[in-house]
Design an enzyme around this catalytic site. Sequence first.
Site, PDB file in Angstrom:
ATOM      1  N   ASP A 101       9.422  -0.246   7.126  1.00  0.00           N
ATOM      2  CA  ASP A 101      10.217   0.691   7.914  1.00  0.00           C
ATOM      3  C   ASP A 101      11.568   0.095   8.297  1.00  0.00           C
ATOM      4  OD1 ASP A 101       8.824  -1.122   9.450  1.00  0.00           O
ATOM      5  OD2 ASP A 101       8.299   0.302  11.031  1.00  0.00           O
ATOM      6  N   HIS A 132       0.834  -1.202   0.000  1.00  0.00           N
ATOM      7  CA  HIS A 132       0.000   0.000   0.000  1.00  0.00           C
ATOM      8  C   HIS A 132       0.870   1.253   0.000  1.00  0.00           C
ATOM      9  CE1 HIS A 132      -3.066   2.695   2.302  1.00  0.00           C
ATOM     10  NE2 HIS A 132      -3.064   2.959   1.008  1.00  0.00           N
ATOM     11  N   SER A 166       0.379  -3.282  14.856  1.00  0.00           N
ATOM     12  CA  SER A 166       1.518  -3.603  15.728  1.00  0.00           C
ATOM     13  C   SER A 166       1.071  -4.006  17.127  1.00  0.00           C
ATOM     14  CB  SER A 166       2.454  -2.394  15.833  1.00  0.00           C
ATOM     15  OG  SER A 166       1.801  -1.308  16.436  1.00  0.00           O
ATOM     16  N   ASP A 171      -3.437   7.542  12.965  1.00  0.00           N
ATOM     17  CA  ASP A 171      -3.610   7.632  14.419  1.00  0.00           C
ATOM     18  C   ASP A 171      -2.642   8.657  15.011  1.00  0.00           C
ATOM     19  OD1 ASP A 171      -1.308   6.226  13.950  1.00  0.00           O
ATOM     20  OD2 ASP A 171      -1.782   4.527  15.255  1.00  0.00           O
TER      21      ASP A 171
END
Length: 443
Positions: A279, A170, A310, A193
């Site tokens: 990441d 994505h 996560s 978030d």
Amino acid sequence: IISENGELRDRVLELEWEVQNLTSHLIALEAEPITVRQLGPGGRPLTPGGTIKLKDTIQEEKGKIPPTVIVHQEAQIFAGASAESAVAAVVVMTCNRPQYLQRTLDSIFKVNPNPKAFPVFVSQDGMDPRVKSLVLGLAPNVGYLQHIEDMPPKMKTPGENIVYYRIAEHYKWALQQLFDVRNFSRVIILEDDMDLSPDFFQYFGSVASLLDSDPSLWCASSWNDNGQTEFVSDATQLYRSDFFPGLGWMLVKRVWEELRPIWTTGPPEVPGIFGGYWDDWMRLNEVRKGRQCIRPEVCRTFNFGEVGSSRGQFFKQYLGKIKLNDQLVDWASMDLRYLEKRKYVDQFAARLVVADKVADVQHARLAQRGDVVVQYDSRPHFEQLANSFGVMSEWKEGVPRGSYQGVVTFRIKGGAVRVFLAPGPSINLHAHGYIIPPNGGRP
């Protein structure tokens, strides 16, 4: 019927994907002021004068796309979305958390001083109708992108969590949409978030030119891994870091063009790099190639998402205690030339030389003001010291979180004392592969 028929559902997804790609290409082409020559048999022109406007042809083709999809796609074209006038596009990555997304968008709208300079997009992974309805309801203030998986991603190791692979795909798709299709020169990547500081956009606007001009920099982040209230004080202080922070960061097109063909797979000369953890892939020495990120001392984002992919890792111990900057710093008046590579190297080294050398954590806490250096002689020793101070002890690719050349910087005593947790002379970071030269090669 679709929910009971897997084959039909898959075919619907494929068709939506094909239509979305087609429309994205048409949007990109429509923006180009191109005139093309239409030729018939023998090279004879088919139109008077031999030319037609490409835009006219595109409008005809778009008219053939089902109206329900056109409504979906036209939301991507909105006032202020011009790449030429933008400092950076802002994209919020989301999937299925509409309540979180609403809070994040509210925060963006509250602090965005110029929507034309920082046009906002939301990129949704999947088809959660609540998310789609929320974003389309905000048009024309927000551009809507939707990533629909055409086939499940290939995982490196069977049994891994496929969610992270989908997230990585994505991210690549969204960055392609903004850099390659819409031609933005910079993109700020947010998650759904995050609360933003009052000076979030001014901060990124101030460091944009540094990223453009300094090839030793490859991103700017709003995040400090050791940004808990007890470890920060100066809202104007910025640092260079070897560690990729993520969590609200800006990428420039020059770097994206390098990353795009190897996204999460790695360069051909480094076999075996493949995964969904985008990441951590960014932190690989072979990908980072010795380049650094700019980060603030006081965070410009606060990650409030305790529930997510996560599973709230580190939230209670670290993320939930992060201090979000509450000052409107006048970044336009700040001289940030100290972040240029040569100046930063010299000034940082000079600070370490004049700082007081103390033996351990206890002696550091006895200091009343100024800078102190506490040295470590191994990774286990670093972890012991970091845990004693309460800062993060994790390393990735031999780089401590938030560190610059192995040095982790934080404050204690309400900001009166700055601590440099630094490698001592007995540990050769380069020999351990921790400090990697710009060519990315290991010693």
